[in-house]
Write an enzyme that holds these catalytic residues in place. Sequence first.
Site, PDB file in Angstrom:
ATOM      1  N   CYS A 174      32.523 106.423  19.759  1.00 38.97           N
ATOM      2  CA  CYS A 174      33.175 107.457  18.950  1.00 38.97           C
ATOM      3  C   CYS A 174      32.665 107.470  17.513  1.00 38.97           C
ATOM      4  O   CYS A 174      32.704 108.501  16.847  1.00 38.97           O
ATOM      5  CB  CYS A 174      34.685 107.263  18.983  1.00 38.97           C
ATOM      6  SG  CYS A 174      35.381 107.634  20.615  1.00 38.97           S
ATOM      7  N   ASP A 229      41.083  85.696  40.162  1.00 40.00           N
ATOM      8  CA  ASP A 229      41.983  85.991  41.267  1.00 40.00           C
ATOM      9  C   ASP A 229      41.668  85.027  42.413  1.00 40.00           C
ATOM     10  O   ASP A 229      40.813  84.149  42.290  1.00 40.00           O
ATOM     11  CB  ASP A 229      41.859  87.451  41.678  1.00 40.00           C
ATOM     12  CG  ASP A 229      40.452  87.792  42.136  1.00 40.00           C
ATOM     13  OD1 ASP A 229      39.613  86.881  42.269  1.00 40.00           O
ATOM     14  OD2 ASP A 229      40.176  88.980  42.353  1.00 40.00           O
ATOM     15  N   SER A 230      42.341  85.202  43.511  1.00 36.65           N
ATOM     16  CA  SER A 230      42.241  84.223  44.596  1.00 36.65           C
ATOM     17  C   SER A 230      41.075  84.484  45.530  1.00 36.65           C
ATOM     18  O   SER A 230      40.744  83.661  46.356  1.00 36.65           O
ATOM     19  CB  SER A 230      43.509  84.286  45.425  1.00 36.65           C
ATOM     20  OG  SER A 230      43.551  85.534  46.116  1.00 36.65           O
ATOM     21  N   GLY A 231      40.479  85.655  45.435  1.00 37.83           N
ATOM     22  CA  GLY A 231      39.468  86.040  46.403  1.00 37.83           C
ATOM     23  C   GLY A 231      40.059  86.730  47.625  1.00 37.83           C
ATOM     24  O   GLY A 231      39.351  87.406  48.365  1.00 37.83           O
ATOM     25  N   GLY A 232      41.361  86.556  47.814  1.00 34.20           N
ATOM     26  CA  GLY A 232      42.001  87.127  49.000  1.00 34.20           C
ATOM     27  C   GLY A 232      41.818  88.631  49.091  1.00 34.20           C
ATOM     28  O   GLY A 232      41.411  89.157  50.132  1.00 34.20           O
ATOM     29  N   PHE A 233      42.055  89.332  48.005  1.00 34.03           N
ATOM     30  CA  PHE A 233      41.974  90.788  48.030  1.00 34.03           C
ATOM     31  C   PHE A 233      40.586  91.264  48.456  1.00 34.03           C
ATOM     32  O   PHE A 233      40.454  92.180  49.273  1.00 34.03           O
ATOM     33  CB  PHE A 233      42.325  91.356  46.646  1.00 34.03           C
ATOM     34  CG  PHE A 233      42.322  92.858  46.612  1.00 34.03           C
ATOM     35  CD1 PHE A 233      43.389  93.577  47.119  1.00 34.03           C
ATOM     36  CD2 PHE A 233      41.235  93.553  46.100  1.00 34.03           C
ATOM     37  CE1 PHE A 233      43.381  94.963  47.110  1.00 34.03           C
ATOM     38  CE2 PHE A 233      41.220  94.942  46.083  1.00 34.03           C
ATOM     39  CZ  PHE A 233      42.297  95.649  46.586  1.00 34.03           C
ATOM     40  N   HIS A 235      34.255 102.665  25.310  1.00 37.23           N
ATOM     41  CA  HIS A 235      35.335 103.521  24.813  1.00 37.23           C
ATOM     42  C   HIS A 235      36.616 103.334  25.626  1.00 37.23           C
ATOM     43  O   HIS A 235      37.707 103.186  25.053  1.00 37.23           O
ATOM     44  CB  HIS A 235      34.923 104.995  24.836  1.00 37.23           C
ATOM     45  CG  HIS A 235      36.087 105.882  24.545  1.00 37.23           C
ATOM     46  ND1 HIS A 235      36.587 106.055  23.276  1.00 37.23           N
ATOM     47  CD2 HIS A 235      36.916 106.580  25.373  1.00 37.23           C
ATOM     48  CE1 HIS A 235      37.648 106.831  23.324  1.00 37.23           C
ATOM     49  NE2 HIS A 235      37.871 107.163  24.585  1.00 37.23           N
ATOM     50  N   GLY A 270      49.997  92.426  46.138  1.00 28.28           N
ATOM     51  CA  GLY A 270      50.282  93.323  47.252  1.00 28.28           C
ATOM     52  C   GLY A 270      50.797  94.683  46.844  1.00 28.28           C
ATOM     53  O   GLY A 270      51.353  95.413  47.661  1.00 28.28           O
ATOM     54  N   CYS A 308      35.644 102.745  18.309  1.00 26.52           N
ATOM     55  CA  CYS A 308      34.560 102.199  19.139  1.00 26.52           C
ATOM     56  C   CYS A 308      33.203 102.790  18.768  1.00 26.52           C
ATOM     57  O   CYS A 308      33.109 103.848  18.144  1.00 26.52           O
ATOM     58  CB  CYS A 308      34.851 102.381  20.624  1.00 26.52           C
ATOM     59  SG  CYS A 308      34.319 103.948  21.310  1.00 26.52           S
ATOM     60  N   ASP A 332      45.364  93.745  35.114  1.00 29.06           N
ATOM     61  CA  ASP A 332      43.921  93.952  35.237  1.00 29.06           C
ATOM     62  C   ASP A 332      43.729  95.173  36.099  1.00 29.06           C
ATOM     63  O   ASP A 332      44.571  95.485  36.961  1.00 29.06           O
ATOM     64  CB  ASP A 332      43.223  92.766  35.914  1.00 29.06           C
ATOM     65  CG  ASP A 332      43.379  92.845  37.422  1.00 29.06           C
ATOM     66  OD1 ASP A 332      44.495  92.573  37.908  1.00 29.06           O
ATOM     67  OD2 ASP A 332      42.419  93.226  38.123  1.00 29.06           O
ATOM     68  N   CYS A 364      39.212 106.914  17.175  1.00 31.86           N
ATOM     69  CA  CYS A 364      38.848 105.690  17.896  1.00 31.86           C
ATOM     70  C   CYS A 364      37.771 104.920  17.132  1.00 31.86           C
ATOM     71  O   CYS A 364      36.790 105.497  16.684  1.00 31.86           O
ATOM     72  CB  CYS A 364      38.356 106.044  19.292  1.00 31.86           C
ATOM     73  SG  CYS A 364      37.765 104.625  20.242  1.00 31.86           S
ATOM     74  N   GLN A 419      54.189  87.851  47.135  1.00 30.97           N
ATOM     75  CA  GLN A 419      53.892  88.932  48.075  1.00 30.97           C
ATOM     76  C   GLN A 419      55.204  89.427  48.688  1.00 30.97           C
ATOM     77  O   GLN A 419      56.263  89.203  48.108  1.00 30.97           O
ATOM     78  CB  GLN A 419      52.922  88.422  49.160  1.00 30.97           C
ATOM     79  CG  GLN A 419      51.522  88.122  48.649  1.00 30.97           C
ATOM     80  CD  GLN A 419      50.707  89.390  48.405  1.00 30.97           C
ATOM     81  OE1 GLN A 419      51.139  90.504  48.714  1.00 30.97           O
ATOM     82  NE2 GLN A 419      49.522  89.228  47.807  1.00 30.97           N
TER      83      GLN A 419
END
Lengths: 382, 382
Positions: free
Chosen positions: A312, A94-98, A338, A219, A309, A269, A307, A192
């Site tokens: 499980c 990501d941009s780091g902005g958040f 899981h 945003g 995994c 994400d 499942c 945005q």
Amino acid sequence: MSAGRFGFELIRTDGSARLGRIRTAHGSVDTPAFMPVATQGTVKSLTPADLTAAGAQIVLANTYHLLLRPGHELVRDLGGLHRFMGWDGPILTDSGGFQVFSLAKLRRIAEDGVEFRSHVDGSLRTLTPESVVAVQHALGVDVLHPLDECLAHPATAAETERSLALTLRWLHRAVAAHRAGGAPGALFGIVQGGTSHAMRRRAVEETCALDLPGYAIGGLAVGEPKPALYDIAELVASGLPIDRPRYLMGVGKPTDLVEAVARGVDLFDCVLPTRNARNGQAFTPDGPLNISNARFTRDGTPLDSACPCEACQGFSRAYLRHLFAARELLAYRLLTLHNLTFYLGLMREMREAIARGGFSSLRSRVLERYGTDAAEAEAEAG
Amino acid sequence: MSAGRFGFELIRTDGSARLGRIRTAHGSVDTPAFMPVATQGTVKSLTPADLTAAGAQIVLANTYHLLLRPGHELVRDLGGLHRFMGWDGPILTDSGGFQVFSLAKLRRIAEDGVEFRSHVDGSLRTLTPESVVAVQHALGVDVLHPLDECLAHPATAAETERSLALTLRWLHRAVAAHRAGGAPGALFGIVQGGTSHAMRRRAVEETCALDLPGYAIGGLAVGEPKPALYDIAELVASGLPIDRPRYLMGVGKPTDLVEAVARGVDLFDCVLPTRNARNGQAFTPDGPLNISNARFTRDGTPLDSACPCEACQGFSRAYLRHLFAARELLAYRLLTLHNLTFYLGLMREMREAIARGGFSSLRSRVLERYGTDAAEAEAEAG
């Protein structure tokens, strides 16, 4: 612009839902796809081999975190982020902005960029559109994002307009820096514009004018009502070119994923499956459950008998509850594995449903299990 | 007495060092052997598959911890500890005595047993020789231990004599309870007696008179000087029957393991490799290192390039240092896996050396790398 070996193929649609494939220098990603979050260059408690076993094809790492610790130059000198974290597949940053707007202190936003104090060591730092691109070039990632201003909700029309204009000016500088840098990754644009239809339409138009290899919808999931999230995601997705992937940043719950795929989103994400695992929440086809609930004390069955995994296949709910009550590290690891297996399995189900033209029935089923207030309340209360 | 399918075979000796094999209903253990500590039914951060990959053939679990949480009856009702924790191999449990004396509060020692307050919920609990055996029967473990009094160091001759007499009376009651219980596990005797040669000789004589399937050397590594530890271990081991395994409880560092094997000990447990991993200490053939040391900041090499573990095969010291600095759960997991791989590899090296009659040269090599104050200082200082 140069995007190295990056590409996107739209394979088929089912309503607005899209089945596709992203190609990168580090392999392909079948979409719709969910990216586990490797905030500091690790998906908390898991190895890359675990991620592959869970079905991950791409991970997200946070530019802000890696720039502060261990530092992008160190990662570059050690061969780039793929080698550093031992993950051979595609990486998106990501941009780091958040994070600047949510984690850092004493920030100052100016035309040139943003000034903030590191949450790690208190040092004063500056990020500009150019430096954010340079950091991601140093990390050597497959998909980059430009510095943007992540506007808090609610915002006035004037605030939204001012913020969007700044984000767009920064985008132009990021695109120029990325071209000049000559690095192979693909720089996505971030759309945005808050919850304003007019601003979002303007953002789509001006961002797409740059002909970028992919587009992120930013945003959202910042406090706005759920109908607004879906509404804006739909508005933006419908305006984006069909031959580029669309990434809805930071979303979300299983119902959000299904609703956004239904509106034409390809990429997601969210920290929800991993963070909630560490709080004891496990996702199952029957809805979420909290492993600390007393009803699991003597429950000898796995979280989900279907499942595949490791959690499980090897352990009972009673054992997982014991580990969680005793604050054992293995609890966080097994629940994280899981939950990611569940999320990535849900994405695969969505892809299969789109492929056979049956997305709407899958959507109904997920909403039925995960869309009720009751299910959410259960998960919260544990 | 009944010990189920338990047995011990002495294969060969090299000086006093012994190569052997323990048989249990859950498989064999090649000795000398080290038991990873699964305090609460889990070796912290690792799965049973990880333990097997690291070379573990047997694990130790703590009776005291499991009895308090989740409770031995729950474990019994869910099929026993092997099934509960997903470990198919042999399990040995201690008596709980050591934890009662080190973790619990308000204890009262009487002829019948010991009264204490749970460190988990403050509840008042009583352990007797009979109840401690019953707890271990409920857990269904392969090797059990009788309740003993773990005397603090230093102790007077009178205190040592009183304590040993109580431990021996409790042992007789434990043996009777184990016979009456009809469970298949093997009950070991614990030889106490502080640092007094006379008391230790009496303890060996009276404990061995019960003809038990194995013998533990207790009450060491509780603060006595290192020469006393080796001296008492040698004295006790030399008095035990050659056809039964000898287990030195709670020991120790790599040098301690080598020194004790040289004195005829077969079995060990210690939290050192796992606990120290969580403090950043990694064991290597060149001595210990602390991963938080600044000199590893840009070190692109693995902890030990010859080590087969997942940490060394996939990740650099620089990455592990980053994970540790960022308090990432994966740091604890990878260092734990590495340290156990190192410990279990050292035990295998010892077995191979004894098999070829070369134990003394291995012993010298380990003492050279791990026996100096410098190496310990490095490890402490990081």
